[in-house]
Design an enzyme around this catalytic site. Structure first.
Site, PDB file in Angstrom:
ATOM      1  N   GLY A   1       0.811  -1.211   0.000  1.00 41.60           N
ATOM      2  CA  GLY A   1       0.000   0.000   0.000  1.00 41.60           C
ATOM      3  C   GLY A   1       0.848   1.266   0.000  1.00 41.60           C
ATOM      4  O   GLY A   1       0.435   2.298  -0.522  1.00 41.60           O
TER       5      GLY A   1
ATOM      6  N   GLU B   1      -0.252 -12.961  -1.379  1.00 48.37           N
ATOM      7  CA  GLU B   1       0.551 -12.136  -0.467  1.00 48.37           C
ATOM      8  C   GLU B   1       0.910 -12.852   0.839  1.00 48.37           C
ATOM      9  O   GLU B   1       2.050 -12.772   1.313  1.00 48.37           O
ATOM     10  CB  GLU B   1      -0.204 -10.839  -0.153  1.00 48.37           C
TER      11      GLU B   1
ATOM     12  N   SER C   1       8.252  -2.526   6.891  1.00 50.67           N
ATOM     13  CA  SER C   1       9.102  -1.335   6.761  1.00 50.67           C
ATOM     14  C   SER C   1       8.927  -0.354   7.915  1.00 50.67           C
ATOM     15  O   SER C   1       9.764   0.538   8.101  1.00 50.67           O
ATOM     16  CB  SER C   1       8.807  -0.609   5.449  1.00 50.67           C
TER      17      SER C   1
HETATM   18  P1  ATP Z   1       0.750  -3.147   3.246  1.00 50.70           P
HETATM   19  O1  ATP Z   1       1.535  -4.423   3.452  1.00 50.70           O
HETATM   20  O2  ATP Z   1      -0.092  -2.811   4.448  1.00 50.70           O
HETATM   21  O3  ATP Z   1       0.025  -3.122   1.952  1.00 50.70           O
HETATM   22  P2  ATP Z   1       3.328  -1.952   2.627  1.00 50.70           P
HETATM   23  O4  ATP Z   1       3.738  -3.314   2.173  1.00 50.70           O
HETATM   24  O5  ATP Z   1       3.533  -0.838   1.672  1.00 50.70           O
HETATM   25  O6  ATP Z   1       1.810  -1.944   3.115  1.00 50.70           O
HETATM   26  P3  ATP Z   1       5.592  -1.659   4.403  1.00 50.70           P
HETATM   27  O7  ATP Z   1       6.448  -1.274   3.256  1.00 50.70           O
HETATM   28  O8  ATP Z   1       5.949  -2.915   5.112  1.00 50.70           O
HETATM   29  O9  ATP Z   1       4.065  -1.640   4.006  1.00 50.70           O
HETATM   30  O10 ATP Z   1       5.583  -0.496   5.498  1.00 50.70           O
HETATM   31  C1  ATP Z   1       5.065   0.793   5.214  1.00 50.70           C
HETATM   32  C2  ATP Z   1       5.368   1.699   6.398  1.00 50.70           C
HETATM   33  O11 ATP Z   1       6.785   1.790   6.553  1.00 50.70           O
HETATM   34  C3  ATP Z   1       4.883   3.115   6.243  1.00 50.70           C
HETATM   35  O12 ATP Z   1       3.553   3.252   6.693  1.00 50.70           O
HETATM   36  C4  ATP Z   1       5.867   3.885   7.125  1.00 50.70           C
HETATM   37  O13 ATP Z   1       5.452   3.897   8.477  1.00 50.70           O
HETATM   38  C5  ATP Z   1       7.141   3.064   7.053  1.00 50.70           C
HETATM   39  N1  ATP Z   1       8.176   3.590   6.132  1.00 50.70           N
HETATM   40  C6  ATP Z   1       9.477   3.197   6.164  1.00 50.70           C
HETATM   41  N2  ATP Z   1      10.200   3.818   5.227  1.00 50.70           N
HETATM   42  C7  ATP Z   1       9.356   4.632   4.561  1.00 50.70           C
HETATM   43  C8  ATP Z   1       9.519   5.536   3.469  1.00 50.70           C
HETATM   44  N3  ATP Z   1      10.689   5.735   2.881  1.00 50.70           N
HETATM   45  N4  ATP Z   1       8.417   6.179   3.016  1.00 50.70           N
HETATM   46  C9  ATP Z   1       7.223   5.987   3.588  1.00 50.70           C
HETATM   47  N5  ATP Z   1       7.015   5.152   4.633  1.00 50.70           N
HETATM   48  C10 ATP Z   1       8.057   4.477   5.123  1.00 50.70           C
HETATM   49 MG    MG Z   2       3.235  -5.234   2.793  1.00 45.29          MG
END
Ligand code: ATP
Ligand code: MG
Length: 270
Positions: A9, A71, A229
């Site tokens: 997301g 996923e 992340s």
């Molecule tokens: P989901 O699995 O819920 O669809 P995602 O896979 O995109 O989302 P992750 O990438 O694991 O999720 O984590 C997203 C989170 O990581 C963000 O909400 C924020 O808190 C954090 N984050 C870390 N680095 C960054 C960045 N460079 N930009 C934005 N958010 C970041």
């Molecule tokens: Mg994810």
């Protein structure tokens, strides 16, 4: 050449093999065109294995051959692979929980030959960015990390010990009774933007831990592997989760490169 992609997301995670080593990339999920351009610049005729909530959007926009992977399967397979490659110490049991703190939070149960998604919550990395923005006007992740590190939000909360002020509490007095519950203190004391963010980080960490620990209890395991992340470079959040998980009698693990689990799992999927 194979590429594993987890289009989440918020962030797109990319994993690929380069001269026998895995390489890891992370890009903003709202820049699909730029990501496809990046792929075109780095690979010719790649075979793309893709997972995550934005996999469909990506597959539509991508001219290359794309295999879609579930996923939750990809995440759990990636976690198992990363754990095997880099075994934590003390070693982890054969069954454990995976708590993936992405934009939102998802909890999975992994045993020797099965994966199951057992729950989730809207309290996640997106909450960190959004609440921090509302409270301080800042929404950049690195800025939020830095500010949270420099704040102390404990006095915005009420602990069990605060409530049981004149007697021994029936549960640990160190537990939080109410996140952001200390309005009396808010009226009397000034708090900084840094304190607000620190309290948001704590609320998210404690809530995620509580959910994970309760699920672990129910499933009879004591190990919780935290990925996503939201933990990237985020020592304060990790410390809160380690402290709170141990306080509740469970073992927390943070997987190096854990946020790439979905992409690794997708890459390995045939
Ligand atoms: P989901 O699995 O819920 O669809 P995602 O896979 O995109 O989302 P992750 O990438 O694991 O999720 O984590 C997203 C989170 O990581 C963000 O909400 C924020 O808190 C954090 N984050 C870390 N680095 C960054 C960045 N460079 N930009 C934005 N958010 C970041
Ligand atoms: Mg994810």
């Amino acid at each position: 050449q194979y590429i594993g992609i987890d289009a989440g997301g918020t962030l797109v995670k990319i994993v690929y093999n380069h001269e026998g080593h895995l390489r890891f990339e992370k890009m903003a999920a709202d820049r699909i065109d730029e990501i496809i351009e990046w792929i075109n610049n780095h690979f010719t005729n790649p075979e793309i294995h893709i997972t995550g909530g934005k996999a469909g959007v990506f597959a539509e926009a991508c001219p290359d051959k794309v295999l879609r992977v579930n996923e939750f399967e990809a995440t759990c397979e990636g976690v198992s692979w990363l754990l095997e490659k880099d075994p934590p110490s003390p070693e982890i049991s054969s069954q454990f929980l995976v708590t993936n703190v992405g934009t939102g939070t998802s909890i999975h149960y992994v045993s020797e030959d099965a994966y199951e998604r057992i729950g989730g919550s809207g309290m996640g990395g997106g909450t960190l960015l959004g609440l921090s923005y509302l409270l301080t006007g800042r929404s950049d992740f690195e800025t939020i990390l830095e500010m949270g590190r420099n704040g102390n939000g404990q006095a915005l909360n009420i602990t069990v010990g605060d409530i049981y002020s004149h007697e021994t509490p029936p549960i640990s007095g160190a537990l939080t009774a109410s996140n952001f519950g200390n309005t009396a203190n808010m009226r009397e004391t000034g708090f900084s933007s840094e304190d607000y963010i620190s309290a948001v980080v704590r609320m998210i960490g404690e809530t995620i831990t509580t959910m994970s620990v309760q699920a672990a209890d129910r499933l009879g395991t004591d190990a919780v592997v935290y990925i996503g992340s939201t933990f990237a470079g985020h020592d304060t959040l990790k410390e809160i989760i380690i402290g709170y998980t141990e306080l509740r009698g469970k073992k927390p693990y943070f997987l190096p490169r854990g946020e790439y689990s979905g992409a690794v799992g997708a890459l390995l999927h045939y």
